[in-house]
Motif scaffolding. Structure first.
Motif, PDB file in Angstrom:
ATOM      1  N   VAL B  80    -101.047  99.489 139.164  1.00  0.00           N
ATOM      2  CA  VAL B  80    -100.386 100.667 139.743  1.00  0.00           C
ATOM      3  C   VAL B  80    -100.378 100.586 141.270  1.00  0.00           C
ATOM      4  CG1 VAL B  80    -100.861 102.228 137.812  1.00  0.00           C
ATOM      5  CG2 VAL B  80    -102.428 102.191 139.756  1.00  0.00           C
ATOM      6  N   ASN B  81    -101.261  99.764 141.844  1.00  0.00           N
ATOM      7  CA  ASN B  81    -101.322  99.654 143.301  1.00  0.00           C
ATOM      8  C   ASN B  81    -100.539  98.484 143.867  1.00  0.00           C
ATOM      9  OD1 ASN B  81    -102.803 101.912 143.866  1.00  0.00           O
ATOM     10  ND2 ASN B  81    -104.785 100.886 143.687  1.00  0.00           N
ATOM     11  N   LEU B  82     -99.889  97.714 143.002  1.00  0.00           N
ATOM     12  CA  LEU B  82     -99.170  96.540 143.506  1.00  0.00           C
ATOM     13  C   LEU B  82     -98.077  96.918 144.500  1.00  0.00           C
ATOM     14  CD1 LEU B  82     -98.887  94.134 140.462  1.00  0.00           C
ATOM     15  CD2 LEU B  82    -100.147  93.810 142.586  1.00  0.00           C
ATOM     16  N   ARG B  83     -97.571  98.172 144.399  1.00  0.00           N
ATOM     17  CA  ARG B  83     -96.554  98.596 145.359  1.00  0.00           C
ATOM     18  C   ARG B  83     -97.078  98.508 146.790  1.00  0.00           C
ATOM     19  NH1 ARG B  83     -99.234 102.967 143.668  1.00  0.00           N
ATOM     20  NH2 ARG B  83     -99.548 104.752 145.045  1.00  0.00           N
ATOM     21  N   PHE B  84     -98.405  98.674 146.952  1.00  0.00           N
ATOM     22  CA  PHE B  84     -98.978  98.623 148.302  1.00  0.00           C
ATOM     23  C   PHE B  84     -98.823  97.240 148.929  1.00  0.00           C
ATOM     24  CE2 PHE B  84    -101.722 102.304 146.887  1.00  0.00           C
ATOM     25  CZ  PHE B  84    -101.070 103.226 147.687  1.00  0.00           C
ATOM     26  N   VAL B  85     -98.749  96.192 148.088  1.00  0.00           N
ATOM     27  CA  VAL B  85     -98.534  94.851 148.641  1.00  0.00           C
ATOM     28  C   VAL B  85     -97.192  94.823 149.375  1.00  0.00           C
ATOM     29  CG1 VAL B  85     -98.272  92.412 148.087  1.00  0.00           C
ATOM     30  CG2 VAL B  85     -99.928  93.799 146.825  1.00  0.00           C
ATOM     31  N   ILE B  86     -96.199  95.484 148.782  1.00  0.00           N
ATOM     32  CA  ILE B  86     -94.874  95.537 149.404  1.00  0.00           C
ATOM     33  C   ILE B  86     -94.931  96.363 150.691  1.00  0.00           C
ATOM     34  CG2 ILE B  86     -92.469  96.200 149.046  1.00  0.00           C
ATOM     35  CD1 ILE B  86     -92.978  95.959 146.029  1.00  0.00           C
ATOM     36  N   PHE B  87     -95.603  97.516 150.637  1.00  0.00           N
ATOM     37  CA  PHE B  87     -95.738  98.365 151.833  1.00  0.00           C
ATOM     38  C   PHE B  87     -96.462  97.589 152.938  1.00  0.00           C
ATOM     39  CE2 PHE B  87     -96.044 102.529 149.143  1.00  0.00           C
ATOM     40  CZ  PHE B  87     -94.795 102.263 148.626  1.00  0.00           C
ATOM     41  N   SER B  88     -97.544  96.901 152.522  1.00  0.00           N
ATOM     42  CA  SER B  88     -98.353  96.162 153.477  1.00  0.00           C
ATOM     43  C   SER B  88     -97.530  95.082 154.164  1.00  0.00           C
ATOM     44  CB  SER B  88     -99.557  95.546 152.748  1.00  0.00           C
ATOM     45  OG  SER B  88    -100.520  95.083 153.650  1.00  0.00           O
ATOM     46  N   ALA B  89     -96.676  94.416 153.386  1.00  0.00           N
ATOM     47  CA  ALA B  89     -95.817  93.380 153.951  1.00  0.00           C
ATOM     48  C   ALA B  89     -94.858  93.980 154.975  1.00  0.00           C
ATOM     49  CB  ALA B  89     -95.039  92.677 152.840  1.00  0.00           C
ATOM     50  N   ALA B  90     -94.367  95.200 154.699  1.00  0.00           N
ATOM     51  CA  ALA B  90     -93.440  95.850 155.631  1.00  0.00           C
ATOM     52  C   ALA B  90     -94.154  96.270 156.919  1.00  0.00           C
ATOM     53  CB  ALA B  90     -92.799  97.064 154.963  1.00  0.00           C
ATOM     54  N   GLY B 107    -105.223  99.250 156.568  1.00  0.00           N
ATOM     55  CA  GLY B 107    -105.013  98.977 155.143  1.00  0.00           C
ATOM     56  C   GLY B 107    -105.677 100.031 154.277  1.00  0.00           C
ATOM     57  N   TYR B 108    -106.929 100.348 154.591  1.00  0.00           N
ATOM     58  CA  TYR B 108    -107.665 101.319 153.773  1.00  0.00           C
ATOM     59  C   TYR B 108    -106.961 102.679 153.733  1.00  0.00           C
ATOM     60  CZ  TYR B 108    -111.310 104.693 152.497  1.00  0.00           C
ATOM     61  OH  TYR B 108    -111.992 105.725 151.918  1.00  0.00           O
ATOM     62  N   VAL B 109    -106.394 103.101 154.864  1.00  0.00           N
ATOM     63  CA  VAL B 109    -105.793 104.444 154.919  1.00  0.00           C
ATOM     64  C   VAL B 109    -104.309 104.470 154.555  1.00  0.00           C
ATOM     65  CG1 VAL B 109    -107.451 105.342 156.607  1.00  0.00           C
ATOM     66  CG2 VAL B 109    -105.310 104.304 157.409  1.00  0.00           C
ATOM     67  N   LEU B 110    -103.769 103.318 154.117  1.00  0.00           N
ATOM     68  CA  LEU B 110    -102.335 103.270 153.767  1.00  0.00           C
ATOM     69  C   LEU B 110    -102.020 104.163 152.565  1.00  0.00           C
ATOM     70  CD1 LEU B 110     -99.456 102.113 153.765  1.00  0.00           C
ATOM     71  CD2 LEU B 110    -100.330 100.058 152.682  1.00  0.00           C
ATOM     72  N   THR B 111    -101.087 105.105 152.765  1.00  0.00           N
ATOM     73  CA  THR B 111    -100.668 105.975 151.654  1.00  0.00           C
ATOM     74  C   THR B 111     -99.141 105.993 151.575  1.00  0.00           C
ATOM     75  OG1 THR B 111    -100.691 107.878 153.140  1.00  0.00           O
ATOM     76  CG2 THR B 111    -102.653 107.547 151.791  1.00  0.00           C
ATOM     77  N   ASP B 112     -98.639 106.334 150.396  1.00  0.00           N
ATOM     78  CA  ASP B 112     -97.187 106.352 150.173  1.00  0.00           C
ATOM     79  C   ASP B 112     -96.486 107.258 151.173  1.00  0.00           C
ATOM     80  OD1 ASP B 112     -96.827 105.289 147.006  1.00  0.00           O
ATOM     81  OD2 ASP B 112     -98.758 106.128 147.551  1.00  0.00           O
ATOM     82  N   GLY B 113     -97.019 108.483 151.355  1.00  0.00           N
ATOM     83  CA  GLY B 113     -96.350 109.489 152.165  1.00  0.00           C
ATOM     84  C   GLY B 113     -96.187 109.066 153.610  1.00  0.00           C
ATOM     85  N   VAL B 114     -97.280 108.634 154.245  1.00  0.00           N
ATOM     86  CA  VAL B 114     -97.209 108.250 155.654  1.00  0.00           C
ATOM     87  C   VAL B 114     -96.339 107.000 155.812  1.00  0.00           C
ATOM     88  CG1 VAL B 114     -98.540 107.456 157.644  1.00  0.00           C
ATOM     89  CG2 VAL B 114     -99.429 109.302 156.212  1.00  0.00           C
TER      90      VAL B 114
END
Lengths: 104, 234
Positions: B80-90, B107-114
């Protein structure tokens, strides 16, 4: 129900391996690394597939057997309808829990 | 802290204020659901601080309650968190100027909304310090809102009778996350396939069925996108 120390191990593994690592991955690696386009495309479907794989058995199974007419499924339907009629973030929870209690 | 970091922080805070308010019901519900799953207040807040992710927390609760094997719980959270890999890459390029410890924090504080709210400006803003403030300040603020609202939910749950099935709040939360995703046809195919396979394969040993269902759902979504594109013509 009570849990032993393995619950904390579970938290640490979920937090480190399954949450912080994917979040920090490319931010920490920087621009040295990149993912192939196909992988990025496929990854977009992971959350939807995973959420459904968790939630569908939870609402259609009663004691391990498929039971279509059960209070949990009614509650799920009420929650979905609530997301369609209003943008109020509380409504799906209120509607879902109310349906669950009423149908019991 | 440089003046441009502070200017970025102010701007980011302003931009993300609505998002941070939207966090409150989620955090409350997650707090209620964790106590509903049988966690003590300390265990619930421990999970909240260590994991700090609504989807991973809510998604693993039913598995933890069912006594699923550890590897399956962790693997499900990872998926369910794999989407963060895409966000992280961006975010890699906008945040490249920060030190290594700061990048781990980012990285630790990365959230969908922000992420969704700040990405556009992060891409166009030339000042690295400003970008860091613009991303980090609202992310930390949202983290604070998340933890404090979760605590309220955890403490409030104690005064609610067990018979009210609060753990079902987790399932409702997952449904609320799923509904907007399923508006895209291939996403709907991925979700329907994942859900159906998970039910059909529930008899597989070690609850392997959940993993097979997820992989099957991803493949089905991917295939559906491919067919959709082919039908639309070159």
């Amino acid at each position: 129900m009570s849990y032993d120390w393995t619950l904390w191990l579970t938290f640490v593994l979920i937090g480190a391996l399954a949450t912080t690592l994917p979040r920090a991955s490319f931010i920490v690696l920087g621009e040295r690394a990149s993912l192939p386009e196909v992988v990025l495309k496929a990854l977009r479907y992971a959350p939807a597939a995973a959420l459904a794989a968790i939630v569908v058995p939870d609402v259609v199974l009663v004691n391990g057997a498929v039971e279509v007419l059960n209070p949990k499924l009614g509650a799920a339907v009420a929650a979905v309808l609530a997301t369609q009629v209003s943008r109020n973030p509380w409504l799906p929870f209120a509607a879902g829990m109310a349906a669950l209690w009423l149908l019991r | 802290m440089s003046p441009s970091f502070r200017a970025g922080a102010r701007e980011g805070f302003r931009t993300c204020l609505p998002v941070s308010v939207g966090i409150i019901p989620w955090a409350l519900v997650t707090g209620l659901a964790m106590v509903g799953a049988g966690f003590t207040a300390v265990q619930a807040m421990g999970m909240s601080l260590i994991v700090f992710g609504a989807t991973a927390q809510l998604g693993t609760l039913p598995l933890i309650v069912a006594g699923a094997p550890l590897w399956l719980i962790v693997a499900t959270a990872l998926v369910v968190n794999l989407r963060f890999v895409i966000f992280s890459a961006a975010l890699a390029r906008p945040l490249a100027g920060a030190s290594l410890p700061l990048r781990w924090l980012c990285g630790y504080v990365l959230t969908d909304g922000v992420f969704a709210t700040t990405l556009e400006r992060l891409r166009s803003e030339p000042d690295a310090d400003w970008r860091l403030g613009y991303y980090l300040a609202p992310s930390l603020w949202c983290g604070l809102m998340w933890q404090s609202s979760t605590l309220v939910g955890v403490l409030a749950a104690g005064s609610i009778p067990r018979g009210w099935s609060l753990e079902f709040m987790a399932s409702i939360a997952l449904i609320v996350l799923l509904v907007p995703m399923a508006k895209l046809r291939p996403m709907l195919v991925a979700a329907a396939t994942g859900g159906t396979l998970a039910v059909l394969l529930r008899g597989m040993p070690l609850r392997l069925g959940v993993m097979v269902a997820i992989v099957g759902g991803i493949a089905a979504g991917f295939a559906a996108e491919h067919w959709q594109a082919r039908r639309a013509g070159p």
